[in-house]
Structure formats: structure tokens, C-alpha cells
Enzyme design. Structure first.
Site, PDB file in Angstrom:
ATOM      1  N   ALA A   1       1.080   3.973   3.413  1.00 54.51           N
ATOM      2  CA  ALA A   1       0.101   3.182   2.667  1.00 54.51           C
ATOM      3  C   ALA A   1       0.242   1.690   2.967  1.00 54.51           C
ATOM      4  O   ALA A   1       1.174   1.257   3.657  1.00 54.51           O
ATOM      5  CB  ALA A   1       0.256   3.446   1.178  1.00 54.51           C
ATOM      6  N   HIS A   2      -0.692   0.912   2.405  1.00 50.20           N
ATOM      7  CA  HIS A   2      -0.736  -0.520   2.734  1.00 50.20           C
ATOM      8  C   HIS A   2       0.541  -1.244   2.315  1.00 50.20           C
ATOM      9  O   HIS A   2       1.103  -1.015   1.264  1.00 50.20           O
ATOM     10  CB  HIS A   2      -1.986  -1.190   2.136  1.00 50.20           C
ATOM     11  CG  HIS A   2      -2.102  -1.119   0.653  1.00 50.20           C
ATOM     12  ND1 HIS A   2      -3.189  -1.597  -0.023  1.00 50.20           N
ATOM     13  CD2 HIS A   2      -1.298  -0.612  -0.305  1.00 50.20           C
ATOM     14  CE1 HIS A   2      -3.035  -1.410  -1.310  1.00 50.20           C
ATOM     15  NE2 HIS A   2      -1.896  -0.814  -1.500  1.00 50.20           N
ATOM     16  N   ASN A   3       0.972  -2.102   3.233  1.00 49.44           N
ATOM     17  CA  ASN A   3       2.152  -2.965   3.057  1.00 49.44           C
ATOM     18  C   ASN A   3       3.465  -2.213   2.949  1.00 49.44           C
ATOM     19  O   ASN A   3       4.494  -2.790   2.600  1.00 49.44           O
ATOM     20  CB  ASN A   3       1.983  -3.890   1.839  1.00 49.44           C
ATOM     21  CG  ASN A   3       0.830  -4.844   2.017  1.00 49.44           C
ATOM     22  OD1 ASN A   3      -0.203  -4.705   1.372  1.00 49.44           O
ATOM     23  ND2 ASN A   3       0.976  -5.785   2.929  1.00 49.44           N
TER      24      ASN A   3
END
Length: 338
Positions: free
Chosen positions: A240-242
Site C-alpha cells: 500500500a501507499h508509503n
């Protein structure tokens, strides 16, 4: 494509001892139980020792301990499985095309393409993309604006690389993988609907990374999502993001990291492991199948949860046994109280 090597050539490459005829020809690899004349096989798992005496292979990769009980031709090594892994490349007959750019490919004029690359049918290369020497881009791939792929990168058919994705050298990305799609960023509104948070970060991937089929690596919300050098992702893995994945960490199928989760170096995530958002996992951690990580892990080791809270694997095994004893204990307590 046929393969034909002498056992001596293989031994020299692996830097291992030959016991037997070094001129014997090897034309393929096989398992112990399905081996044939001309094959090289290996024994690393003791569960398969029972097949050694009856195998028909021309040679076997063996540890010195197992070689002492085997009369046939063999290559003696400290790590038969690693030796098999190294030599497997010699017997890989997957097609690999010569440098070329297919006439149906769409290449933006601002893209920087090195010499000695292959771009297959219907590939789209967007503005300011950079492809280094030796890149091999199979049919129907898309590479978005300002993205780059390092030397000897390989994209299997139907890979999608969004904009602003940086991939190091010797990457191998399998069909259906999507890198750089929007992360799951939404903010609640007063009317209970949702406001999209535009994901303006990118993705940075190190050297010698492999991404399995149908895996997804989301772009960062503001800063980049990051994968270190030597990371290996199985099929159907979600980053997922980051999120950040440290060097040489491996993740098996259906495992996933939620937003801003961080996993250290040299970790092993077995199948269906989930790590919740904003949790840190230190280096050298092993997570057994279907473990749910809901808190940070600060000490290396093996951890499990299944349907229980996260604990060390040793504690989890003990408690799993206790769960099976609960009914008997409850009956004993009830009887003592009657």
C-alpha cells in the site's frame, strides 16, 4: 532450445567437488523421484532422502553427509539447494528475443531508450521515460511518464507501470503486475461520503527486485512507496501507499502491507500475512502463514498469530496446544465445583 553441458563444466561454475565421471553429459534438471538419464537433481530436504537410492539421474547435488551414503555420481556441496538455484539459469529455455522495437509500439519522442533493448508489440512508452541497456519489455506493457527502468530490467507481457516510478537494475516484473496505481487515500466528509486524496508521491524500487504476477505496489500519498534491493514478491502481493520494504525481504502470496507500514531487511513473510498501517517491523523477522501484525515488532525472531493475538512463535505453539485442552480443563473445573 536444447541444453547440454558436461558435469565438469557445471562443477567448475558451482565451485563444487565432482565424484564420478566429469565428462558425463547433463541435459536437464529434475526432482529425485522423477529423474532420468541425463538429468541433474538435488537433495536438500531430508523428507526426500528415501528417493535417493532409486533415482535415475546422471548426477545428484549432495551434501558431504548424504554423499557418504551414495554410490552414484554426484556433486558435493555445502548447500545443494543453493547450487541447484544457481545452475537453474543454464537450463531455462524461456524465449528471450534479440534487441528490437516492434513496429506497433508507441514511443513518445521525449523517451530515452538505450541501445540493445527489446520492446514488443503494442507497448506504450510515455513522455520522458528512461530505459537503460538490456531492458526487455514484452507485449502490451505500459510505462508511464517520467518512469525509469535500470539495466537488464524485464517486464513480462501486460505489466503496467504508472508515472514517476523508478526501478533499479535487473528487475523482473511478471504479468499483470501494477506499479504506481493510486493508494487507498480517502477522507470522510460530513455527509458520510468520501473525498479522494490524490496520490502525488511515486514508487522507488531497488536493484535485483522481482515482482510476481498480479501484485500491486501503490504510489505514495506524498512521499514515495519504497522497496529496497533484492526484495522478492510472490504473486498477488499488495504493497500500500508509503509502505517500505527493506533489502532482501521476501513476501509470499496474498501477503500485504497497509499504508505506511515498514518492514526491515532480511524478513520473511509467509502466505497471507497482513501488517496493519503505521506499524514497524525490525530486521530479520519471520512471520508464519496468516499472521496478523497489529503492533510494531522490535526484536528479531519468528512470530505467529493466526486467530490469536500476536506473540512469539514459541509462545503461539504452546498456547495452540492449550486451546485444544480448554474443554477438558473446563470440565475438570466444573466437576470440582459440583
Amino acid at each position: 532450445m536444447s541444453c547440454d553441458f558436461s558435469l565438469g563444466e557445471i562443477a567448475a561454475f558451482l565451485d563444487v567437488e565432482v565424484r564420478g565421471d566429469a565428462d558425463r553429459r547433463i541435459t536437464g534438471l529434475s526432482t529425485l523421484q522423477n529423474s532420468e538419464e541425463g538429468h541433474l537433481t538435488f537433495l536438500s530436504n531430508p523428507k526426500y532422502l528415501k528417493f535417493l537410492s532409486s533415482c535415475n539421474a546422471s548426477a545428484v547435488l549432495l551434501s558431504s553427509k548424504n554423499a557418504s551414503n551414495y554410490d552414484g555420481t554426484c556433486l558435493i556441496t555445502d548447500d545443494p539447494y543453493l547450487a541447484y538455484a544457481r545452475i537453474s539459469e543454464w537450463f531455462d529455455v524461456a524465449p528471450f528475443k534479440q534487441p528490437d522495437i516492434h513496429s506497433s509500439a508507441i514511443i513518445d519522442p521525449t523517451a530515452s531508450l538505450a541501445a540493445e533493448i527489446y520492446i514488443g508489440p503494442n507497448v506504450v512508452v510515455d513522455e520522458n521515460v528512461k530505459l537503460d541497456p538490456g531492458c526487455h519489455i514484452e507485449a502490451n506493457c505500459f510505462i508511464g511518464a517520467r518512469s525509469s527502468i535500470g539495466k537488464n530490467g524485464y517486464l513480462a507481457p501486460n505489466v503496467c507501470i504508472y508515472h514517476d516510478v523508478k526501478i533499479g537494475h535487473s528487475a523482473r516484473i511478471h504479468s499483470g503486475a501494477v506499479i504506481g496505481a493510486d493508494g487507498f487515500g480517502i477522507a470522510p466528509k460530513a455527509d458520510k461520503s468520501w473525498q479522494k486524496i490524490h496520490q502525488i508521491g511515486g514508487v522507488t524500487i531497488g536493484d535485483n527486485v522481482e515482482v510476481g504476477a498480479c501484485s500491486t505496489i501503490d504510489r505514495g500519498a506524498i512521499e514515495n512507496t519504497e522497496l529496497g534491493d533484492g526484495v522478492k514478491l510472490d504473486n498477488h502481493v499488495q504493497i500500500a501507499h508509503n509502505a517500505c520494504v527493506g533489502d532482501n525481504t521476501v513476501m509470499a502470496a496474498y501477503s500485504g502491507l497497509a499504508g505506511s507500514a515498514k518492514v526491515g531487511k532480511n524478513c520473511i513473510l509467509a502466505g497471507d500475512v497482513c501488517i496493519v498501517g503505521h506499524v514497524d517491523v525490525c530486521d530479520d523477522v519471520q512471520l508464519t502463514a496468516r499472521t496478523l501484525v497489529t503492533k510494531s515488532i522490535t526484536e528479531s525472531g519468528s512470530y505467529s498469530s493466526g486467530s490469536t493475538p500476536l506473540m512469539t512463535t514459541v509462545e503461539w505453539r504452546k498456547n495452540s496446544v492449550r486451546i485444544g485442552q480448554l474443554d477438558k480443563l473446563a470440565r475438570q473445573i466444573k466437576k470440582s465445583l459440583d
